[in-house]
Enzyme design. Structure first.
Site, PDB file in Angstrom:
ATOM      1  N   TYR A  48       7.507   0.390  40.971  1.00 58.63           N
ATOM      2  CA  TYR A  48       8.615  -0.599  41.392  1.00 58.63           C
ATOM      3  C   TYR A  48       9.956  -0.460  41.556  1.00 58.63           C
ATOM      4  CZ  TYR A  48      10.146  -0.490  36.429  1.00 58.63           C
ATOM      5  OH  TYR A  48      10.891   0.025  35.221  1.00 58.63           O
ATOM      6  N   CYS A  49      10.768  -1.213  42.111  1.00 60.42           N
ATOM      7  CA  CYS A  49      11.968  -1.120  42.359  1.00 60.42           C
ATOM      8  C   CYS A  49      12.618  -2.533  41.944  1.00 60.42           C
ATOM      9  CB  CYS A  49      12.749  -0.997  43.744  1.00 60.42           C
ATOM     10  SG  CYS A  49      12.134  -2.184  44.904  1.00 60.42           S
ATOM     11  N   PHE A  50      13.952  -2.947  42.077  1.00 62.84           N
ATOM     12  CA  PHE A  50      14.445  -4.193  41.457  1.00 62.84           C
ATOM     13  C   PHE A  50      13.733  -5.374  41.922  1.00 62.84           C
ATOM     14  CE2 PHE A  50      17.489  -7.588  41.152  1.00 62.84           C
ATOM     15  CZ  PHE A  50      17.457  -7.508  39.945  1.00 62.84           C
ATOM     16  N   TYR A  75      10.930  -5.012  39.204  1.00 65.40           N
ATOM     17  CA  TYR A  75      11.323  -5.053  37.970  1.00 65.40           C
ATOM     18  C   TYR A  75      11.937  -6.613  37.621  1.00 65.40           C
ATOM     19  CZ  TYR A  75      15.177  -4.977  34.328  1.00 65.40           C
ATOM     20  OH  TYR A  75      15.941  -5.159  33.001  1.00 65.40           O
TER      21      TYR A  75
END
Length: 364
Positions: A95-97, A124
């Site tokens: 995952y990223c933001f 996130y």
């Protein structure tokens, strides 16, 4: 075990699913999840440069700059790290933001390296929102608090109960002036995330009402989430009334035996002993104003002599000279006063085993 659907956030946390966090290190340090590992697509400086480029020249230019900054041997090194994570954690996710560009680029580079690895929908931000909502929801469920003077074993009991929620464990701090551990306290976000994951696991095991320790608003540098704190202000309380000597034995184990052992294990014999002595002295210093300067100096001297004796011949007897008056003159009067304002919420009193049995019968 089959993979949970990537939108089923509850199962991700309940199953301790490995998570690869593609955000920059500074983002990860500010807050992450218990099973996440930071393998960033970009460093902090690279992220800052790409962000500036995006604001000034748009997405296409920012993407081009990102590829320029992360290429060649450096790109190969990062992809190799990602591959190692994926191969070690075949049931995990990345995952990223927001589950956007960084996640998609990572997936693309991994596919080029022969690995198809799933990403978290919403990233996130969505996972964090889910955990905050979990805390809000749990605050609406019935809860009972364990109260009692310092050394009553409240945290021990919480961890022995199937429906116990360990606030101090989630914060990695015991709440008092002597409450720090040898490892750093969690950030506020990490505290909330760890707490919410514990709540999710308890719910998954069938718990519908919870037992928490009677805490103040702050646990070290962390704050109890507002919804939980508000619910605690009206919750019923079961009080542990253990004798002073029993409580002193627990404090001796917590503050002295365990902390000395952990400091030495982490930092070596000489440095560990020094850090252990510093930890005790800082704990005493934190309550010097309430003790009064003269009494503070007396107890500090007793504490220092006790540490010397412990280091020289292994004797723990000297610690009674500062631990006992600390309870009798400081902690006990303070808690008695605080409890007097909650007397209408006390539903049971007894020793450790009696309170535990009552809680099992009435809240289990």
């Amino acid at each position: 075990m089959p993979r949970p659907n990537c939108e089923d956030y509850r199962q991700l946390f309940v199953n301790d699913t490995p998570l690869m966090d593609m955000r920059a290190p500074i983002e990860f340090t500010q807050g992450a999840f218990p099973t996440s590992l930071n393998n960033p697509l970009m460093s902090d400086d690279e992220r800052k440069a790409v962000g500036t480029c995006y604001k000034e020249h748009g997405q296409e230019a920012a993407i081009a700059l990102g590829h320029q900054l992360v290429n060649g041997e450096e790109k190969a090194r990062r992809v190799a790290q990602w591959k190692a994570f994926c191969e070690t954690n075949p049931t995990g996710y990345l995952y990223c933001f927001r589950g956007g560009l960084r996640s998609h680029i990572t997936q693309q580079w991994l596919k080029e390296a022969g690995i198809d690895y799933p990403m978290i929908v919403g990233g996130y931000k969505a996972l964090r929102r889910f955990l905050i909502d979990t805390i809000d929801q749990v605050a609406q469920q019935p809860m009972t608090l364990i109260g009692g003077n310092t050394g009553s074993g409240k945290t021990i009991m919480v961890n022995q109960l199937a429906n116990g929620i360990d606030l101090e464990g989630a914060a990695n701090h015991r709440g008092s002036s002597f409450g720090r551990y040898v490892t750093a306290q969690r950030t506020q976000i990490d505290f909330e995330n760890a707490l919410a994951v514990e709540m999710l696991k308890k719910q998954a095991s069938g718990c519908r009402q919870f037992v928490l320790e009677d805490e103040g608003r702050a646990i070290g540098s962390a704050s109890v989430p507002l919804p939980i704190n508000a619910a605690m202000q009206t919750a019923k309380i079961a009080i542990v009334d253990d004798p002073l000597d029993v409580r002193l034995e627990r404090l001796l184990e917590d503050y002295v035996v365990r902390m000395q052992r952990d400091f030495v294990a982490l930092h070596g014999e000489d440095h560990g002993w020094q850090m252990f002595a510093d930890y005790l002295e800082k704990g005493m210093y934190g309550i010097r104003k309430r003790l009064g300067l003269q009494r503070y100096e007396e107890l500090l001297t007793a504490q220092q002599l006790a540490v010397q004796a412990q280091q020289n011949n292994g004797s723990l007897a000297g610690h009674d000279a500062w631990l006992r008056p600390l309870l009798e003159e400081y902690y006990d009067p303070m808690y008695t006063y605080q409890l007097s304002k909650k007397s209408d919420r006390i539903v049971f009193r007894g020793d450790f085993n009696e309170v535990k049995a009552w809680l099992v019968e009435h809240t289990g």
